[in-house]
Design an enzyme around this catalytic site. Sequence first.
Site, PDB file in Angstrom:
ATOM      1  N   GLN A   1       6.494  -0.766  -4.251  1.00  0.00           N
ATOM      2  CA  GLN A   1       7.069   0.285  -5.107  1.00  0.00           C
ATOM      3  C   GLN A   1       7.203  -0.326  -6.503  1.00  0.00           C
ATOM      4  O   GLN A   1       8.289  -0.634  -6.969  1.00  0.00           O
ATOM      5  CB  GLN A   1       8.429   0.729  -4.543  1.00  0.00           C
ATOM      6  CG  GLN A   1       9.033   1.937  -5.236  1.00  0.00           C
ATOM      7  CD  GLN A   1       8.440   3.267  -4.817  1.00  0.00           C
ATOM      8  OE1 GLN A   1       8.052   3.431  -3.678  1.00  0.00           O
ATOM      9  NE2 GLN A   1       8.356   4.209  -5.736  1.00  0.00           N
TER      10      GLN A   1
ATOM     11  N   LYS B   1     -12.123   2.133   1.999  1.00  0.00           N
ATOM     12  CA  LYS B   1     -10.968   2.597   2.797  1.00  0.00           C
ATOM     13  C   LYS B   1     -10.194   3.689   2.048  1.00  0.00           C
ATOM     14  O   LYS B   1      -9.941   3.571   0.853  1.00  0.00           O
ATOM     15  CB  LYS B   1     -10.036   1.406   3.056  1.00  0.00           C
ATOM     16  CG  LYS B   1      -8.691   1.763   3.677  1.00  0.00           C
ATOM     17  CD  LYS B   1      -7.847   0.525   3.936  1.00  0.00           C
ATOM     18  CE  LYS B   1      -6.503   0.604   3.261  1.00  0.00           C
ATOM     19  NZ  LYS B   1      -5.630  -0.545   3.503  1.00  0.00           N
TER      20      LYS B   1
ATOM     21  N   ASP C   1     -10.637  -3.374   1.976  1.00  0.00           N
ATOM     22  CA  ASP C   1     -10.590  -2.316   0.953  1.00  0.00           C
ATOM     23  C   ASP C   1     -11.082  -2.865  -0.386  1.00  0.00           C
ATOM     24  O   ASP C   1     -11.218  -4.075  -0.575  1.00  0.00           O
ATOM     25  CB  ASP C   1      -9.189  -1.691   0.830  1.00  0.00           C
ATOM     26  CG  ASP C   1      -8.102  -2.711   0.509  1.00  0.00           C
ATOM     27  OD1 ASP C   1      -8.405  -3.716  -0.159  1.00  0.00           O
ATOM     28  OD2 ASP C   1      -6.951  -2.501   0.928  1.00  0.00           O
TER      29      ASP C   1
ATOM     30  N   THR D   1       1.426  -2.727   9.536  1.00  0.00           N
ATOM     31  CA  THR D   1       1.359  -2.106  10.872  1.00  0.00           C
ATOM     32  C   THR D   1       0.134  -2.582  11.636  1.00  0.00           C
ATOM     33  O   THR D   1       0.020  -2.356  12.842  1.00  0.00           O
ATOM     34  CB  THR D   1       1.268  -0.577  10.761  1.00  0.00           C
ATOM     35  OG1 THR D   1       0.019  -0.243  10.115  1.00  0.00           O
ATOM     36  CG2 THR D   1       2.415   0.001   9.961  1.00  0.00           C
ATOM     37  N   GLY D   2      -0.810  -3.189  10.935  1.00  0.00           N
ATOM     38  CA  GLY D   2      -2.048  -3.653  11.563  1.00  0.00           C
ATOM     39  C   GLY D   2      -3.129  -2.580  11.601  1.00  0.00           C
ATOM     40  O   GLY D   2      -4.269  -2.857  11.989  1.00  0.00           O
TER      41      GLY D   2
HETATM   42  C1  R5P Z   1      -3.218  -2.154   1.110  1.00  0.00           C
HETATM   43  O1  R5P Z   1      -3.292  -1.911  -0.086  1.00  0.00           O
HETATM   44  C2  R5P Z   1      -3.121  -3.557   1.576  1.00  0.00           C
HETATM   45  O2  R5P Z   1      -4.140  -4.332   1.010  1.00  0.00           O
HETATM   46  C3  R5P Z   1      -3.179  -3.676   3.098  1.00  0.00           C
HETATM   47  O3  R5P Z   1      -4.476  -3.326   3.536  1.00  0.00           O
HETATM   48  C4  R5P Z   1      -2.168  -2.817   3.778  1.00  0.00           C
HETATM   49  O4  R5P Z   1      -0.904  -3.034   3.253  1.00  0.00           O
HETATM   50  C5  R5P Z   1      -2.162  -3.107   5.268  1.00  0.00           C
HETATM   51  O5  R5P Z   1      -1.242  -2.268   5.887  1.00  0.00           O
HETATM   52  P1  R5P Z   1      -1.369  -1.946   7.421  1.00  0.00           P
HETATM   53  O6  R5P Z   1      -1.408  -3.233   8.169  1.00  0.00           O
HETATM   54  O7  R5P Z   1      -0.125  -1.139   7.720  1.00  0.00           O
HETATM   55  O8  R5P Z   1      -2.601  -1.126   7.630  1.00  0.00           O
END
Ligand code: R5P
Length: 286
Positions: free
Chosen positions: A92, A184, A161, A215-216
């Site tokens: 944020q 992504k 990403d 969260t993965g």
């Molecule tokens: C996004 O901008 C970050 O680079 C990560 O890909 C993201 O924070 C991963 O989050 P999650 O594990 O919840 O998919």
Amino acid sequence: MIVVAGSSSGKLARKISQCIGSDVAEIERRRFPDGELYLRIKNDLRGADVILVSTTKGDENVVETMLLLNAVRECEPSTLTAVIPYFGYARQHMRYKEGEPVSSKVWTYLMDHFADAIVSVDIHDEQTLSYSSKPFMNVSITDSIASHYGDKHIHYVVSPDDGGSKRAMEIAGKMHTDHFYIDKRRIDSNSVEMKLPDIDIRGKNLLIVDDIISTGGTIIKAVKLLRERGAAKIYVSAIHGLFIGDSEFRIREIADDLAVTDTVESDSSKISIAEELVNKMKGEAI
Ligand code: R5P
């Protein structure tokens, strides 16, 4: 020089102290009957150069870090550098909707008040650095990851990403290999859509590197897509392993290996940033 460790960063702080050849301060910690934190630094820090190492993952660590910053400052050190390996609330870093706080600005203002310099590691967005009036360095970790996978015969370093493509390119450069990123799109905080580029990865060994595993969802989707396309070994790495819920276990089930750094300490923190962080801080004379 002396290192003061937040309880979230004990192991990393010790490694940093070994790299710089200093001691780690002794801290007394306990809880008041109402649950509030009491702490006291037992060393004499007057006139010392102090490095506070404290990850701010979760509200308890944020509060502890602020109390430690003040405790150190009250000891009248010569300098105080706040090293925040995982800088929580940095997602944020701007107001997306009216009425929201700029959370990373709040914590930066507070750190700025007590510290002479701030160091973060792969902060989510460098906009946060502009909220400080003091020197604020963001260290990008690449050498430690490249050398950890040096013997794994990686053919491609993959960013899940676009935002992480510079990191993938730098790590690939150090490993003398190729890189690409996945297109992504985030649907909501729990789901993403992904499209692979048109590259033949059949029989290739891949190293996926992200900045954060939360969260993965991102990594799990990426591993599944890359497997469907015929990848051989798939190694998963990230700077910050937050591992919400059972994500650490779920990633280990589908990847050939999972290794994150020790900015957030977990069972998968197999890569230490200590040496690279200290070298890069010395390089910037911070
Ligand atoms: C996004 O901008 C970050 O680079 C990560 O890909 C993201 O924070 C991963 O989050 P999650 O594990 O919840 O998919």
